[in-house]
Design an enzyme around this catalytic site. Structure first.
Site, short mmCIF file in Angstrom:
data_model
loop_
_atom_site.label_atom_id
_atom_site.label_comp_id
_atom_site.label_asym_id
_atom_site.label_seq_id
_atom_site.Cartn_x
_atom_site.Cartn_y
_atom_site.Cartn_z
N SER A 59 0.79 -1.24 0.00
CA SER A 59 0.00 0.00 0.00
C SER A 59 0.82 1.28 0.00
O SER A 59 0.23 2.37 -0.02
CB SER A 59 -0.95 0.01 1.21
OG SER A 59 -2.01 -0.88 1.00
N LYS A 62 -0.24 3.68 -2.64
CA LYS A 62 -1.31 4.67 -2.54
C LYS A 62 -0.78 6.10 -2.53
O LYS A 62 -1.51 7.04 -2.85
CB LYS A 62 -2.17 4.40 -1.30
CG LYS A 62 -2.97 3.09 -1.38
CD LYS A 62 -3.80 2.89 -0.13
CE LYS A 62 -4.71 1.67 -0.23
NZ LYS A 62 -4.00 0.39 -0.18
N SER A 116 -5.41 3.36 4.79
CA SER A 116 -5.00 2.43 3.75
C SER A 116 -6.20 1.65 3.22
O SER A 116 -6.10 0.45 2.96
CB SER A 116 -3.92 1.47 4.27
OG SER A 116 -3.06 1.08 3.23
#
Length: 299
Positions: A59, A62, A116
């Site tokens: 993640s 992101k 997240s």
């Protein structure tokens, strides 16, 4: 007398900065597979471990999803609905955002960065002009522009194990992301509440260090999938200086937090010795490695 578990005593001993035979602060023994500590102003590498190895980044992806979304200057108040296309069918990860939930682009951005939230990040990518494919293309083009030659994105969430990067590339990504006020604010907020229908839903930050008074964190992002282990990137201020910390492939629930703490203690200990007139601090050494092209990056 309060009982202190032996595991906590062992952890305290492990986290205590050590001195080399010459009296200099010894570099911390990090458990993460790859790690990097960079002086944010100069780009000088103060500590590195497998920093050029290409690894899955989960993640941490992101951050780039947020960057290209903000670069596109899309309406932050535009309502976006979670659809079946945003459901994780690759890993079956849980989400509190049910199909049919409608939030603004800005709310989804906040949840993707702070909590997240995978469906939030997926919805942002699918709502990008041209859809998910165009978003991923923009992410890879941005990586090229930043000189992130060891980086490749295949989705906007990080659920794909083929999203890979290096610690050095991720330091560039953090440096760039730190120049966006929303990314700074959203990644460091400890909690955030959104209204879904008649319900108020509160989400927390996936990095518990953001809730600690001992840390001055200007940007934070965690990541985890099986292939990547537990990952963490941060921009922090320690001993009056700004640093970027990258930790990749930390196995074990507390390893990345332990490594971050070891790094903080190492920097603070070295800086305190330097302040007392001892030459064995985090010295500005001639020939110290620096990340190539750092001065050209935003921030």
């Amino acid at each position: 007398m309060r009982f202190v578990p032996a595991t906590l005593i062992a952890l305290a001993v492990t986290l205590t900065p050590a001195l080399s035979r010459g009296g200099e602060p010894r570099e911390p023994a990090l458990k993460s597979q790859a790690a990097l500590v960079v002086d944010q102003e100069s780009g000088e590498i103060l500590l590195g471990k497998n920093s050029e190895s290409k690894l899955p980044i989960a993640s941490l992806t992101k951050l780039m999803t947020a960057i290209v979304t903000l670069d596109a200057e899309l309406d932050p108040g535009e309502p976006i609905t979670i659809t079946k296309a945003d459901v994780d069918r690759l890993r079956g990860s849980h989400s509190r955002l049910q199909v049919g939930t409608t939030l603004t682009r800005d709310e989804l951005l906040h949840l993707a960065l702070m909590a997240s939230e995978n469906r939030a990040a997926s919805a942002l990518a699918n709502a990008y002009p041209g859809g998910k494919e165009a978003c991923v293309l923009a992410m890879n083009l941005k990586a090229q522009l930043l000189g992130m030659s060891g980086t490749r994105f295949e989705d906007g969430t990080g659920l794909s194990g083929r999203n890979v990067s290096t610690a050095q590339d991720l330091a560039k990504l953090v440096q760039t992301a730190h120049s966006y006020p929303k990314i700074r604010d959203y990644t460091t907020s400890t909690s955030y509440q959104v209204k879904v229908g008649r319900r108020a839903m509160r989400f927390g930050n996936t990095n518990r260090l953001t809730r600690s008074s001992r840390w001055d964190i200007g940007l934070s992002k965690t990541g985890y999938i099986a292939e990547a282990g537990r990952c963490l990137v941060m921009q922090v201020t320690l001993a009056g200086r700004s640093f970027i910390i990258v930790l990749l492939d930390s196995w074990g629930k507390y390893t990345r937090v332990g490594d971050a703490t070891r790094i903080r203690q190492w920097i603070e200990f070295a800086s305190s010795r330097a302040a007392r007139g001892n030459s064995a601090g985090l010295r500005e050494r001639r020939g110290m490695a620096a990340i190539e092209g750092w001065s050209d990056l935003p921030g």
